[in-house]
Design a protein around this motif. Structure first.
Motif, PDB file in Angstrom:
ATOM      1  N   ASP A  84     -45.291 -30.107  57.412  1.00 20.50           N
ATOM      2  CA  ASP A  84     -44.293 -29.226  56.751  1.00 20.50           C
ATOM      3  C   ASP A  84     -44.108 -28.984  55.797  1.00 20.50           C
ATOM      4  O   ASP A  84     -44.396 -29.927  54.350  1.00 20.50           O
ATOM      5  CB  ASP A  84     -42.960 -30.806  57.129  1.00 20.50           C
ATOM      6  CG  ASP A  84     -41.941 -30.236  57.768  1.00 20.50           C
ATOM      7  OD1 ASP A  84     -40.938 -28.773  56.413  1.00 20.50           O
ATOM      8  OD2 ASP A  84     -41.246 -29.647  58.485  1.00 20.50           O
ATOM      9  N   ASN A 126     -44.339 -36.111  54.922  1.00 20.61           N
ATOM     10  CA  ASN A 126     -44.821 -35.450  56.203  1.00 20.61           C
ATOM     11  C   ASN A 126     -44.827 -36.006  57.406  1.00 20.61           C
ATOM     12  O   ASN A 126     -44.544 -36.108  58.412  1.00 20.61           O
ATOM     13  CB  ASN A 126     -45.975 -34.330  56.043  1.00 20.61           C
ATOM     14  CG  ASN A 126     -46.575 -33.672  56.962  1.00 20.61           C
ATOM     15  OD1 ASN A 126     -45.764 -32.564  56.914  1.00 20.61           O
ATOM     16  ND2 ASN A 126     -47.505 -34.438  57.974  1.00 20.61           N
ATOM     17  N   TYR A 144     -41.059 -36.607  58.093  1.00 24.30           N
ATOM     18  CA  TYR A 144     -41.252 -35.119  59.412  1.00 24.30           C
ATOM     19  C   TYR A 144     -41.586 -35.938  60.065  1.00 24.30           C
ATOM     20  O   TYR A 144     -41.592 -35.096  61.383  1.00 24.30           O
ATOM     21  CB  TYR A 144     -41.262 -34.420  58.203  1.00 24.30           C
ATOM     22  CG  TYR A 144     -40.601 -33.483  57.123  1.00 24.30           C
ATOM     23  CD1 TYR A 144     -39.212 -32.974  57.598  1.00 24.30           C
ATOM     24  CD2 TYR A 144     -40.790 -33.845  55.778  1.00 24.30           C
ATOM     25  CE1 TYR A 144     -38.614 -33.011  56.444  1.00 24.30           C
ATOM     26  CE2 TYR A 144     -40.002 -33.575  55.107  1.00 24.30           C
ATOM     27  CZ  TYR A 144     -38.875 -32.904  55.304  1.00 24.30           C
ATOM     28  OH  TYR A 144     -37.686 -32.926  54.120  1.00 24.30           O
TER      29      TYR A 144
END
Length: 486
Positions: free
Chosen positions: A413, A459, A463
Motif C-alpha cells: 500500500d 503494510n 493495511y
C-alpha cells in the motif's frame, strides 16, 4: 590593465560562444508536440554524447571542485569511484524500468508501481525541498566563493550569486532541457580540459614531490576519524550512489531524454568512464597540493591554487569554464525542479493542462528567490561537501526506500511507504541533530533498512496486505499460465 582586458575579453568571448552554439543546436532540433516531453525531456532527442555531457556537468560544479578539494585529501576520490557503480546501476537496473513505463519524472515510476498519485507527489515534495533548500543555494554560494578567492575581489557573495542565478534561470526558462543539456556538454568539455590543466600546474608547482604532506592526506584507506572511514564503503556508500544517480530527477532526467534505451545507456556508460578516468584527479589533487603550499585553508584551496598558479592570460578561459559549470548545474536543477512541480503536483492536483513554459517560468522564479535568500546560511560552513552529504541523509535513504520497495515487492500500500518515508526522515534528523552513534554513512544504511522494514510492517499490520517479491509473483503467474496452456 591590458592583461585584465584580455581576461575579460576571453571570458566574454567563450561565454558568448557557448550561448551561440547552444542556440544554434536548439534551433535546428526537431520538437515534440507533447509539451512536457519537449520542455523537460528535450523531445526525447538527446544523443548519447549530450546525455553523457549533461550528466557529467550537472554533477561536476563548484560544489564538487571547491568542496572536495577543500578537504585537501585523497580520500574524497572515493565519492567519484563509487559514483561509477551508481551509474552502472542506473544504466542496467533503473533505466530499463523508466523506459518501460515511459516516465517523464523518476517519481512517475512510483505512481505506476504503487498505483497511487499521492506517493508520487510526496516524494516530489521531498526532492524539491532538497533542491531548493540545499543544492541550489550551495551551488550559488560555492560558485561565488570561488570567484572571490580566484580573483581576489571584494564583491559580496550575494551579488555574485544573484548574477549566477539570473543567467542560469534564463537558460532553464527559455530553452528547457534541450538548451540545458547542450550547454552542459560544451561547457563540460571546457571545464574538464581546464581542470586537467589545473592539475598539471599544481603538480608542477611542487615538482611532483608529495613529501611533507601528512600520510592521512594521501591515504585511500580512511580511519574512523576521517571523512570516509573505509568500512563505510561496505554499507551506506553504495546506496547513497544508487539514490543520487538512479532515482534523483536532476541526474536521471538527462538519461530519460534519449530517443531509445540503448542510446541512453551509451550516454550513462560514457559518463561513468569520465567519472572513473578524469574526475578523481580534478577534485582531489589541487587540494592536496594546496596543503603543501598554504597549509590547511579549507574550501578556499581550489580558488587559491588557480589564482596563484594559472597564467593570467589563461585565467579568463578558466573563469568562463567555472561560470559555465555553475550556470549549467544551477539551470539543470532548476529545470528538474520545475519538472517535478509541474508534472507531479500541478498537473495532478491543480490543472491537468497548464501552459508548461509559462508555469515553469513562474515556479523557477520562486525557486531562484528562495535559493538566493538561503545563500548566507551556507556562508562559513566548515566543509561544504561533508555538509551536503550529511543533509542529504535526511531525504536520500527514505526516498530510495520507496523505489526499492516498489520495484522489489508487489501488493504494498502506498500509504505504508509514505509512513515509512516520514518516519525515516524523522529518524535521520534525530541521528543528525541529537545522537549519531556511528558515522553518518553507516546511519544512512541503517535508515534505509529501517524504512524498508517499516513499509513492509505497516503494510501488513495496518493495511492487512502481504507483500510479494516481484520475481516470486512473476514465477507464480508463469506457472498459472502454463497450467492453463497459456
Amino acid at each position: 590593465m591590458d592583461l585584465q582586458a584580455v581576461q575579460v575579453g576571453v571570458f566574454a568571448f567563450i561565454t558568448a560562444l557557448i550561448g551561440f552554439v547552444t542556440y544554434w543546436k536548439c534551433r535546428g532540433a526537431r520538437h515534440s508536440s507533447d509539451s512536457n516531453k519537449e520542455y523537460f525531456l528535450a523531445g526525447g532527442g538527446l544523443s548519447w554524447i549530450f546525455v553523457a555531457g549533461s550528466i557529467t556537468l550537472t554533477n561536476l560544479s563548484t560544489d564538487q571542485l571547491v568542496g572536495m578539494n577543500g578537504n585537501q585529501m585523497a580520500l574524497l576520490a572515493w565519492w567519484e569511484f563509487a559514483a561509477v557503480v551508481g551509474l552502472i546501476i542506473l544504466a542496467k537496473v533503473f533505466l530499463p524500468v523508466y523506459y518501460k513505463y515511459n516516465c517523464t519524472t523518476t517519481t512517475e515510476l512510483l505512481e505506476k508501481r504503487y498505483k497511487d498519485k499521492h506517493i508520487r507527489a510526496t516524494i516530489s515534495v521531498l526532492f524539491l525541498l532538497g533542491n531548493v533548500f540545499i543544492y541550489l543555494p550551495i551551488m550559488l554560494y560555492t560558485g561565488s566563493l570561488f570567484m572571490q578567492s580566484m580573483f581576489g575581489i571584494d564583491t559580496p557573495i550575494i551579488i555574485l550569486s544573484a548574477v549566477f542565478a539570473i543567467v542560469g534561470a534564463a537558460y532553464a526558462v527559455l530553452g528547457g532541457l534541450r538548451a540545458v543539456a547542450i550547454s552542459d556538454t560544451f561547457s563540460g568539455v571546457l571545464l574538464l580540459g581546464m581542470g586537467i590543466v589545473v592539475v598539471l600546474l599544481a603538480l608542477a608547482a611542487i615538482d611532483y614531490d608529495f613529501s611533507g604532506i601528512p600520510a592521512e592526506r594521501l591515504t585511500m584507506i580512511g580511519d574512523n576519524e576521517s571523512p570516509i572511514p573505509w568500512h563505510t564503503l561496505l554499507t551506506g556508500m553504495i546506496f547513497i550512489q544508487a539514490f543520487y544517480w538512479s532515482t534523483n530527477q536532476n541526474i536521471t532526467q538527462r538519461a530519460m531524454a534519449a530517443p531509445t534505451l540503448r542510446e541512453a545507456q551509451k550516454g550513462v556508460f560514457a559518463a561513468a568512464a569520465i567519472r572513473l578516468l578524469i574526475v578523481p584527479a580534478i577534485i582531489v589533487l589541487p587540494g592536496i597540493v594546496s596543503y603543501k603550499l598554504y597549509g590547511d585553508i579549507g574550501d578556499a584551496a581550489y580558488g587559491r591554487v588557480v589564482g596563484d598558479l594559472m597564467p593570467t592570460w589563461m585565467s579568463g578561459a578558466f573563469a568562463a569554464a567555472v561560470a559555465a559549470a555553475v550556470l549549467t548545474s544551477f539551470n539543470s536543477f532548476l529545470n528538474s525542479s520545475a519538472a517535478l512541480y509541474v508534472c507531479d503536483i500541478h498537473e495532478k492536483y491543480i490543472s491537468p493542462n497548464p501552459n508548461v513554459p509559462k508555469l515553469s517560468g513562474y515556479i523557477t522564479g520562486l525557486f531562484v528567490l528562495v535559493a538566493l535568500l538561503l545563500v548566507p546560511v551556507y556562508d562559513g560552513a566548515d566543509s561544504i561537501i561533508n555538509l551536503v552529504q550529511q543533509l542529504n541523509g535526511l531525504l536520500s535513504m527514505p526516498i530510495l526506500s520507496t523505489f526499492v520497495v516498489g520495484l522489489v515487492f508487489r501488493n504494498v500500500d502506498a500509504r505504508a511507504a509514505i509512513i515509512a518515508v516520514i518516519s525515516g526522515v524523522g529518524l535521520y534528523a534525530f541521528f543528525s541533530f541529537v545522537w549519531m552513534p556511528l558515522h553518518y554513512i553507516h546511519m544512512m544504511f541503517f535508515t534505509l533498512g529501517f524504512c524498508i522494514l517499516t513499509a513492509l510492517g505497516v503494510n501488513r499490520a495496518v493495511y492487512g496486505k502481504r507483500a510479494e517479491l516481484v520475481w516470486k509473483s512473476d514465477n507464480a503467474d508463469a506457472v498459472q499460465l502454463d497450467a492453463k496452456g497459456g
